[in-house]
Design a protein around this motif. Structure first.
Motif, PDB file in Angstrom:
ATOM      1  N   ALA A 190      51.626  43.962  52.397  1.00 31.42           N
ATOM      2  CA  ALA A 190      51.748  42.502  51.116  1.00 31.42           C
ATOM      3  C   ALA A 190      52.203  42.900  49.982  1.00 31.42           C
ATOM      4  CB  ALA A 190      50.060  42.662  50.535  1.00 31.42           C
ATOM      5  N   GLY A 191      52.377  44.248  49.908  1.00 29.11           N
ATOM      6  CA  GLY A 191      52.840  44.698  48.322  1.00 29.11           C
ATOM      7  C   GLY A 191      54.600  44.227  48.349  1.00 29.11           C
ATOM      8  N   LEU A 192      55.291  44.478  49.436  1.00 31.82           N
ATOM      9  CA  LEU A 192      56.389  44.342  49.822  1.00 31.82           C
ATOM     10  C   LEU A 192      56.860  42.983  48.541  1.00 31.82           C
ATOM     11  CD1 LEU A 192      57.633  44.464  53.438  1.00 31.82           C
ATOM     12  CD2 LEU A 192      57.981  45.902  51.191  1.00 31.82           C
ATOM     13  N   SER A 193      55.855  41.515  48.452  1.00 31.43           N
ATOM     14  CA  SER A 193      56.253  40.581  47.856  1.00 31.43           C
ATOM     15  C   SER A 193      54.970  40.675  46.511  1.00 31.43           C
ATOM     16  CB  SER A 193      55.668  39.439  48.237  1.00 31.43           C
ATOM     17  OG  SER A 193      54.526  39.688  49.286  1.00 31.43           O
ATOM     18  N   GLY A 194      55.133  41.616  45.746  1.00 31.01           N
ATOM     19  CA  GLY A 194      54.203  42.212  44.800  1.00 31.01           C
ATOM     20  C   GLY A 194      52.270  42.202  44.595  1.00 31.01           C
ATOM     21  N   GLY A 195      52.139  41.703  46.276  1.00 30.49           N
ATOM     22  CA  GLY A 195      50.617  41.664  45.974  1.00 30.49           C
ATOM     23  C   GLY A 195      49.871  41.582  46.690  1.00 30.49           C
ATOM     24  N   LEU A 196      48.456  41.444  46.301  1.00 28.03           N
ATOM     25  CA  LEU A 196      47.437  41.844  47.407  1.00 28.03           C
ATOM     26  C   LEU A 196      47.133  41.583  48.616  1.00 28.03           C
ATOM     27  CD1 LEU A 196      44.768  41.819  43.976  1.00 28.03           C
ATOM     28  CD2 LEU A 196      45.414  43.754  45.174  1.00 28.03           C
ATOM     29  N   PRO A 197      47.330  42.657  49.528  1.00 29.61           N
ATOM     30  CA  PRO A 197      46.323  41.925  50.930  1.00 29.61           C
ATOM     31  C   PRO A 197      45.423  41.052  50.881  1.00 29.61           C
ATOM     32  CG  PRO A 197      45.693  44.787  50.803  1.00 29.61           C
ATOM     33  CD  PRO A 197      46.489  44.237  49.331  1.00 29.61           C
ATOM     34  N   ALA A 198      45.311  40.056  50.926  1.00 33.47           N
ATOM     35  CA  ALA A 198      44.265  38.938  51.200  1.00 33.47           C
ATOM     36  C   ALA A 198      43.493  39.184  53.115  1.00 33.47           C
ATOM     37  CB  ALA A 198      44.873  37.879  51.124  1.00 33.47           C
ATOM     38  N   PRO A 199      42.189  38.670  52.892  1.00 35.96           N
ATOM     39  CA  PRO A 199      41.045  38.927  51.720  1.00 35.96           C
ATOM     40  C   PRO A 199      41.545  40.453  51.273  1.00 35.96           C
ATOM     41  CG  PRO A 199      40.275  38.507  54.043  1.00 35.96           C
ATOM     42  CD  PRO A 199      42.105  38.889  54.450  1.00 35.96           C
ATOM     43  N   LEU A 200      40.099  40.332  50.262  1.00 42.79           N
ATOM     44  CA  LEU A 200      40.574  41.763  49.844  1.00 42.79           C
ATOM     45  C   LEU A 200      38.636  41.613  49.365  1.00 42.79           C
ATOM     46  CD1 LEU A 200      41.872  44.517  48.890  1.00 42.79           C
ATOM     47  CD2 LEU A 200      42.826  44.196  46.838  1.00 42.79           C
ATOM     48  N   ASP A 201      38.159  42.629  50.407  1.00 45.14           N
ATOM     49  CA  ASP A 201      36.574  42.087  49.723  1.00 45.14           C
ATOM     50  C   ASP A 201      36.177  43.438  50.191  1.00 45.14           C
ATOM     51  OD1 ASP A 201      36.363  42.573  51.827  1.00 45.14           O
ATOM     52  OD2 ASP A 201      35.322  40.742  52.423  1.00 45.14           O
ATOM     53  N   ALA A 202      37.643  45.358  49.955  1.00 46.49           N
ATOM     54  CA  ALA A 202      36.881  46.166  49.445  1.00 46.49           C
ATOM     55  C   ALA A 202      35.387  46.761  48.803  1.00 46.49           C
ATOM     56  CB  ALA A 202      38.273  46.935  50.408  1.00 46.49           C
ATOM     57  N   VAL A 203      35.167  47.782  48.425  1.00 45.72           N
ATOM     58  CA  VAL A 203      33.968  47.666  47.537  1.00 45.72           C
ATOM     59  C   VAL A 203      34.851  49.101  46.988  1.00 45.72           C
ATOM     60  CG1 VAL A 203      32.325  49.397  46.969  1.00 45.72           C
ATOM     61  CG2 VAL A 203      31.991  46.990  49.198  1.00 45.72           C
ATOM     62  N   PHE A 204      35.649  49.604  45.994  1.00 44.47           N
ATOM     63  CA  PHE A 204      36.577  50.869  45.751  1.00 44.47           C
ATOM     64  C   PHE A 204      35.593  51.430  44.908  1.00 44.47           C
ATOM     65  CE2 PHE A 204      39.554  46.944  46.319  1.00 44.47           C
ATOM     66  CZ  PHE A 204      39.845  48.010  46.772  1.00 44.47           C
ATOM     67  N   GLU A 205      34.319  51.375  44.280  1.00 48.02           N
ATOM     68  CA  GLU A 205      33.922  52.090  43.740  1.00 48.02           C
ATOM     69  C   GLU A 205      33.728  53.582  43.554  1.00 48.02           C
ATOM     70  OE1 GLU A 205      30.415  49.434  41.828  1.00 48.02           O
ATOM     71  OE2 GLU A 205      29.616  51.698  40.954  1.00 48.02           O
TER      72      GLU A 205
END
Ligand code: ATR
Length: 270
Positions: A190-205
């Motif tokens: 996803a980063g190749l086009s500067g974006g976020l992977p979708a769907p993105l509902d991981a807990v990062f905390e």
């Protein structure tokens, strides 16, 4: 002097020649390392010409790592497990394929960043070639759980089955919502086009968050993770340098020191 090169497409901006020449200088070797274009379907021809010119080692990058795997006369166990080759060595008239990506990642996580892997719960986002290349060494490092989430769930399921390890599972349906992980790794494109992977509902905390891409391509994901409470974030520049050091070791019999090379590249890619 032996000839080395990195093959892939696009290849113009590959940092590998700079890294290998720096390793050469640090270990007292004159290393001649080039960039060579290899389009899908064109690797066999490019490698044959390279060997005829004196090519003795090649790194393989996107999109021809799978092709290198099928072309190699022999592959190591870690390449077989990754089903991809990022390092070829010329041995008695034939190319031997290996894969140093996973060990490069593990070294970056544990040595450069000082993060411990045993007993960690890991969420891997992505199930393509890059993801496939790192699962074996992560499991070998002693992680407790590897949950895989992917935009196309069937592909994640395929990778879970291919791992054949009770610690590996599909992330909860719809992503990883609700489950907490110690380490979250983005292995998507996803980063190749500067974006976020979708769907993105991981807990990062409170998680440690890593992107296999580096520099601007990792920015969107790592900024998102930081904004959502990640404890620490890191891009894949260290993995790039560490996988190169492992390839250098295979070709030259000595593992070069990596910190100064990584430090120098860091000032340029950010
Ligand atoms: P690579 O060798 O870089 O892994 P790949 O094998 O084509 O390339 O795999 C790309 C990975 O990034 C896949 O997991 C892909 O998801 P799909 O299997 O659903 O195609 C993932 N990917 C690419 N773009 C994405 C995006 N915008 N959002 C989420 N996942 C993405």
């Amino acid at each position: 002097m032996s000839l080395y090169a990195v093959f892939g497409h696009p290849i113009d901006h590959s940092l590998s020649p700079r890294i290998h020449e720096a390793f050469g200088a640090l270990t007292g070797r004159l290393v001649h390392y080039e960039r060579r274009e290899a389009h899908p379907g064109g690797l066999a021809q490019a490698l044959a010409a390279f060997a005829a010119e004196g090519g003795r080692g090649a790194n393989i990058t996107v999109p021809v790592k799978g092709e290198a795997f099928t072309l190699a006369a022999r592959v190591t166990a870690r390449a077989a497990r990754a089903r991809a080759v990022n390092t070829l060595s010329w041995d008695n008239g034939a190319w031997v394929g290996d894969n140093t990506d996973g060990i490069g990642l593990v070294r970056d996580l544990t040595v450069n960043h000082g993060w411990s892997l045993p007993d960690r719960r890991v969420l891997l986002i992505g199930a393509g070639g890059a993801a496939q290349g790192i699962v074996g060494p992560l499991l070998d490092a002693g992680i407790a759980i590897l949950a895989i989430s992917n935009r196309t769930p069937a592909r994640a399921q395929g990778l879970v089955w291919a791992c054949a390890d009770a610690r590996v599972r599909l992330a909860a349906a719809g992503g990883a919502a609700g489950s907490r992980y110690d380490l979250v790794i983005n292995a998507t494109a996803a980063g190749l086009s500067g974006g976020l992977p979708a769907p993105l509902d991981a807990v990062f905390e409170d998680a440690i968050v890593y992107d296999l891409m580096y520099g601007p391509k990792a920015r969107a994901f790592l900024s998102h993770a930081r904004a959502h409470g990640a404890r620490e974030v890191a891009d894949g520049l260290g993995m790039l340098v560490e996988q190169a050091a492992e390839s250098f070791l295979l070709w030259h019999g000595v593992r070069p020191p990596t910190p100064s090379v990584l430090e120098r590249l860091r000032t340029e890619v950010d």
